[in-house]
Scaffold this motif. Structure first.
Motif, short mmCIF file in Angstrom:
data_model
loop_
_atom_site.label_atom_id
_atom_site.label_comp_id
_atom_site.label_asym_id
_atom_site.label_seq_id
_atom_site.Cartn_x
_atom_site.Cartn_y
_atom_site.Cartn_z
N ASP A 67 0.84 -1.19 0.00
CA ASP A 67 0.00 0.00 0.00
C ASP A 67 0.88 1.23 0.00
O ASP A 67 1.58 1.53 0.97
CB ASP A 67 -0.88 -0.04 1.26
CG ASP A 67 -2.01 0.95 1.13
OD1 ASP A 67 -2.00 1.73 0.17
OD2 ASP A 67 -2.89 0.93 2.01
N SER A 68 0.89 1.94 -1.13
CA SER A 68 1.77 3.10 -1.22
C SER A 68 1.04 4.40 -0.90
O SER A 68 1.66 5.45 -0.77
CB SER A 68 2.36 3.18 -2.63
OG SER A 68 1.29 3.25 -3.54
N GLN A 69 -0.33 4.33 -0.80
CA GLN A 69 -1.04 5.59 -0.58
C GLN A 69 -1.14 5.89 0.92
O GLN A 69 -1.48 5.01 1.71
CB GLN A 69 -2.45 5.48 -1.17
CG GLN A 69 -2.40 5.48 -2.68
CD GLN A 69 -3.74 5.08 -3.26
OE1 GLN A 69 -4.23 4.00 -3.03
NE2 GLN A 69 -4.32 6.01 -3.98
N ALA A 101 -5.71 6.72 1.02
CA ALA A 101 -5.77 5.26 0.84
C ALA A 101 -7.13 4.74 1.28
O ALA A 101 -7.71 3.88 0.61
CB ALA A 101 -4.68 4.60 1.66
N ASP A 102 -7.64 5.29 2.40
CA ASP A 102 -8.96 4.87 2.90
C ASP A 102 -10.03 5.14 1.86
O ASP A 102 -10.90 4.32 1.58
CB ASP A 102 -9.33 5.62 4.19
CG ASP A 102 -8.54 5.05 5.36
OD1 ASP A 102 -7.92 3.99 5.16
OD2 ASP A 102 -8.56 5.67 6.44
N GLU A 103 -9.96 6.37 1.29
CA GLU A 103 -10.95 6.78 0.30
C GLU A 103 -10.90 5.85 -0.93
O GLU A 103 -11.92 5.41 -1.44
CB GLU A 103 -10.69 8.24 -0.11
CG GLU A 103 -11.64 8.82 -1.15
CD GLU A 103 -13.10 8.75 -0.74
OE1 GLU A 103 -13.41 8.69 0.47
OE2 GLU A 103 -13.97 8.73 -1.66
N ARG A 105 -12.36 2.64 -0.04
CA ARG A 105 -13.82 2.74 0.07
C ARG A 105 -14.44 2.70 -1.34
O ARG A 105 -15.41 1.98 -1.59
CB ARG A 105 -14.21 4.05 0.77
CG ARG A 105 -15.65 4.08 1.30
CD ARG A 105 -15.95 5.40 1.97
NE ARG A 105 -16.01 6.49 0.99
CZ ARG A 105 -17.10 6.79 0.28
NH1 ARG A 105 -18.19 6.09 0.44
NH2 ARG A 105 -17.08 7.78 -0.59
N ARG A 106 -13.82 3.47 -2.27
CA ARG A 106 -14.35 3.51 -3.64
C ARG A 106 -14.25 2.14 -4.31
O ARG A 106 -15.16 1.68 -4.96
CB ARG A 106 -13.59 4.56 -4.46
CG ARG A 106 -14.46 5.80 -4.59
CD ARG A 106 -13.98 6.75 -5.64
NE ARG A 106 -13.49 7.96 -4.99
CZ ARG A 106 -12.26 8.43 -5.12
NH1 ARG A 106 -11.38 7.82 -5.87
NH2 ARG A 106 -11.90 9.55 -4.52
N GLU A 107 -13.11 1.52 -4.05
CA GLU A 107 -12.89 0.19 -4.64
C GLU A 107 -13.93 -0.80 -4.10
O GLU A 107 -14.54 -1.57 -4.84
CB GLU A 107 -11.50 -0.29 -4.25
CG GLU A 107 -10.99 -1.44 -5.09
CD GLU A 107 -9.60 -1.85 -4.65
OE1 GLU A 107 -9.43 -3.04 -4.39
OE2 GLU A 107 -8.73 -0.97 -4.54
#
Ligand code: GTP
Ligand code: MG
Length: 441
Positions: free
Chosen positions: A314-316, A321-323, A326-328
């Protein structure tokens, strides 16, 4: 910037050099072509459509030849797959073509797709088994995997049948599905576009993915885009040749005129041939290997307990990264919901087919019982008639016998009552003889 310069830019570990003289590896494509030419090419087509829909005629028309054909019966016990392989040659290029017919499809109502799906899987399985061998020989392996499935739609002008949707859905992740409207000469100029768009929207609503002619290659992008718009191809098959002007062309002759099957104003046979054979044959083979077989292989290996271990980095950072997650997640949920809806619709159609099949079986059983009952009734009626005839004959004979008996009784009685002159004569003769005897004594 050239392609190689771009690659050097993207991968700094690779350095770009220029050659000061001709080396010869520019002949690689030629070497490749020669090698492939020597080996020949293989292409396997699966034809699925109701009995007598025009599958064999279309194959003959597409390849300008006459393949072995025999009419199928409408009373096959189940659907069976009949592969036939032919060796074709065109300008030194050898093509080993296998045409697989789904014999008896459409006559069984439900579960018709199972033998077809099983056949497609069996070809994948045998390729996988070859691949998994320690000493594998894929170069010489006779690949029987289905590269294209022509699905023949009945030209009803209405909509797709449940059976078509269910079968196509079962096949769409396993083969390159190319639906065609068979015997398109039965549809008028105004009916055909409506029928085509209805079919496409029904396929879309039910999540049936049909083969999309690739548009990522610039050389064929434009042609393929036009051809994609023609789907499902409306085809007419013909094996007769007629003379038009100075040219022999394939046509279907009717009392009112002729359908020239290679004429694009009459039907989509020429574009289908162009797409299937001339432009996208190699893509169909690649898609079979890279997409459909890969999916089968992954599922089978997973079944065998094999899995790739993937480490996701996880690079974000934090909130972003959470957002993204969530979108994914939402996207995934929406996709799953859509899939479930489509699955539900498909199950409903399958159930509908099963109910129809059961209804048909019950009707058949009812008709059979009715027939047996009628037969029994007829036999009983026949026996009753025979018995009546016997009784009548017996009665007639008895009456005749009684009449005879009565007549005999009457005769006897008459004989007792009236002395017979002959008997009297005998008696007087006996008396005279006795008297003579007495006198002599
Ligand atoms: P089976 O293998 O027995 O299931 O039949 P099939 O699907 O191979 O059909 P086939 O090609 O034998 O054609 C059946 C009949 O339909 C023949 O009489 C053909 O002449 C006729 N036919 C084939 N193609 C067309 C077409 O495009 N239009 C019309 N009107 N008739 C066609
Ligand atoms: Mg046939």
């Amino acid at each position: 910037m050239s392609l190689s310069e771009l690659e050097c830019f993207l991968r700094p570990d690779v350095r770009f050099l220029t050659l000061s003289g001709h080396v010869g590896f520019d002949s690689l494509p030629e070497q490749l072509v020669n090698k492939r030419l020597a080996r020949g090419f293989g292409f396997n087509i699966l034809c699925v459509g109701e009995t007598g829909i025009g599958k064999s005629t279309l194959m003959n028309t597409l390849f300008n030849t006459v393949f072995e054909t025999e009419e199928s019966s409408h009373f096959e016990g189940c659907v069976r797959l009949r592969p036939r392989t032919y060796d074709l040659q065109e300008c030194g290029v050898r093509l080993r073509l296998t045409i697989v017919d789904a014999v008896g499809f459409g006559d069984q109502v439900a579960k018709d797709y199972r033998p077809i799906v099983d056949y497609v899987d069996a070809q994948f399985e045998s390729y996988l088994q070859e691949e998994l061998k320690l000493q594998r020989c894929l170069q010489d392996y006779r690949d029987t995997r289905v590269h294209a499935c022509l699905y023949f739609i009945t030209p009803t002008g209405h909509s797709l049948k449940s059976m078509d949707l269910v079968t196509m859905k079962k096949l769409d992740s396993k083969v390159n599905l190319i639906p065609v409207i068979a015997k398109a000469d039965t549809l008028t100029r105004s009916e055909l576009p409506k029928f085509k768009s209805r079919i496409m929207s029904e396929l879309d609503q039910n999540g049936v993915r049909i083969y999309h002619f690739p548009t990522d290659d610039e050389a064929v992008a434009e042609t393929n885009a036009c051809m994609n718009a023609l789907r499902p191809f409306a085809v007419v098959g013909a094996t007769d040749l007629i003379l038009v002007g100075s040219q022999l062309v394939r046509a279907r002759l009717y009392p009112w005129g002729a359908v020239l099957v290679d004429n694009e104003c009459h039907c989509d046979l020429a574009p289908l041939r162009e797409m299937l054979i001339r432009v996208n044959m190699e893509d169909l083979r690649e898609q079979t290997h890279g997409r459909h077989y890969e999916l089968y292989r992954r599922q089978r290996l997973e079944q065998l307990g094999l899995r790739d271990t993937v480490v996701v980095l996880d690079s974000q950072p934090g909130a972003a990264a959470d957002e993204a997650r969530r979108r994914e997640f939402l996207g995934e949920m929406r996709r799953k919901e859509k899939e479930m809806r489509q699955m539900f619709a498909l199950r409903a159609r399958e159930t509908e087919l099963e109910v129809k099949e059961k209804e048909r079986e019950l009707n058949d059983r009812f008709e059979e019982l009715k027939r047996i009952l009628q037969e029994e009734r007829r036999k009983v009626e026949e026996k009753r008639r025979q018995l009546e005839e016997d009784i009548n004959t017996f009665n007639r004979r008895r009456a005749a016998f009684e009449a005879l008996q009565a007549m005999e009784a009457q005769t006897m009685q008459a004989a007792i009552v009236q002395p017979s002159p002959r008997r009297d004569r005998d008696r007087s003769r006996d008396r005279d003889r006795d008297q003579d005897q007495d006198r002599r004594n």
